[in-house]
Design an enzyme around this catalytic site. Sequence first.
Site, PDB file in Angstrom:
ATOM      1  N   HIS A   5       0.858  -1.192   0.000  1.00 12.66           N
ATOM      2  CA  HIS A   5       0.000   0.000   0.000  1.00 12.66           C
ATOM      3  C   HIS A   5       0.894   1.243   0.000  1.00 12.66           C
ATOM      4  CE1 HIS A   5      -2.767   3.084   1.423  1.00 12.66           C
ATOM      5  NE2 HIS A   5      -3.733   2.302   0.984  1.00 12.66           N
ATOM      6  N   GLU A  30      -3.622   2.156  -7.385  1.00 11.44           N
ATOM      7  CA  GLU A  30      -4.051   3.238  -6.500  1.00 11.44           C
ATOM      8  C   GLU A  30      -3.152   4.454  -6.730  1.00 11.44           C
ATOM      9  OE1 GLU A  30      -6.289   1.859  -2.869  1.00 11.44           O
ATOM     10  OE2 GLU A  30      -4.211   1.508  -2.380  1.00 11.44           O
TER      11      GLU A  30
HETATM   12  P1  PGA Z   1      -9.647   5.837   0.138  1.00 12.26           P
HETATM   13  O1  PGA Z   1      -8.436   4.875   0.561  1.00 12.26           O
HETATM   14  O2  PGA Z   1     -10.703   4.958  -0.476  1.00 12.26           O
HETATM   15  O3  PGA Z   1     -10.061   6.454   1.431  1.00 12.26           O
HETATM   16  O4  PGA Z   1      -9.094   6.828  -0.829  1.00 12.26           O
HETATM   17  C1  PGA Z   1      -7.946   3.931  -0.320  1.00 12.26           C
HETATM   18  C2  PGA Z   1      -6.805   3.234   0.309  1.00 12.26           C
HETATM   19  O5  PGA Z   1      -6.470   3.495   1.473  1.00 12.26           O
HETATM   20  O6  PGA Z   1      -6.191   2.386  -0.341  1.00 12.26           O
END
Ligand code: PGA
Length: 237
Positions: free
Chosen positions: A83, A155
């Site tokens: 992450h 992401e």
């Molecule tokens: P969010 O977080 O949906 O609050 O943007 C995504 C994540 O932590 O991977």
Amino acid sequence: MNGDYLRNEALVAGLLAVGEIRNVKVVVCPPFPYISQVASLMTQSLIDVGAQNICLYKDGAYTGEVSATMLQDLGCGWVIVGHSERRTLFGEGDDVIAGKVAVALEAGLQPILCVGETLLERESGLAFDVVGRQLDAVANHIGNARIAELVVAYEPVWAIGTGKTATPEQVQTMHAYVRAHLGRGGGKADSVRILYGGSVTAANAPVLFAQDDVDGALVGGASLQADGFLAICMAAV
Ligand code: PGA
């Protein structure tokens, strides 16, 4: 690092209140101390439980770390690896993340490999290079034959927790790139599930899920409310 014992209980009760969600795989990844609480509340459901991190090493003197076997003992079948907060706040580099993916796969845990560029990298035209580099580190470590076993979450760092979602076009373009890149060395990338993460909400989920190469979502903030999270799950059915 959200949640506490009482809030988790209420959140899980809210998730289970709608009955089974079929035709979509739902996984919840609580912080380590609450995994067994959530897993025991979920035992009768189709919802799986995962972790947010895993130790690079199998066992031994690694104070403060949690191993793959320990996660399995707690009832985890999944683990998020790499992450962006692990990468940027806790200094995990591509090699460490690749090693963690390998450890998870070896143990039979399903890794969810997160990749994504920062705003500066996107604005500098480096988004594809960065994501390509992050994928290569893992592919080189586990070998192309195991590519099919990955779940990848794209992401963009600038969209996580910011309320800024990448446009559906930006998401589709990057997901198609991820799939093509994973398949470059002969890896079977067609069936790899590629999730989008970054400010996913019930409102934007349907248009994101309508993109060809978007197979699901990694949901942060919106997963803290049962109603909003369930609406995202239903949009994926
Ligand atoms: P969010 O977080 O949906 O609050 O943007 C995504 C994540 O932590 O991977």
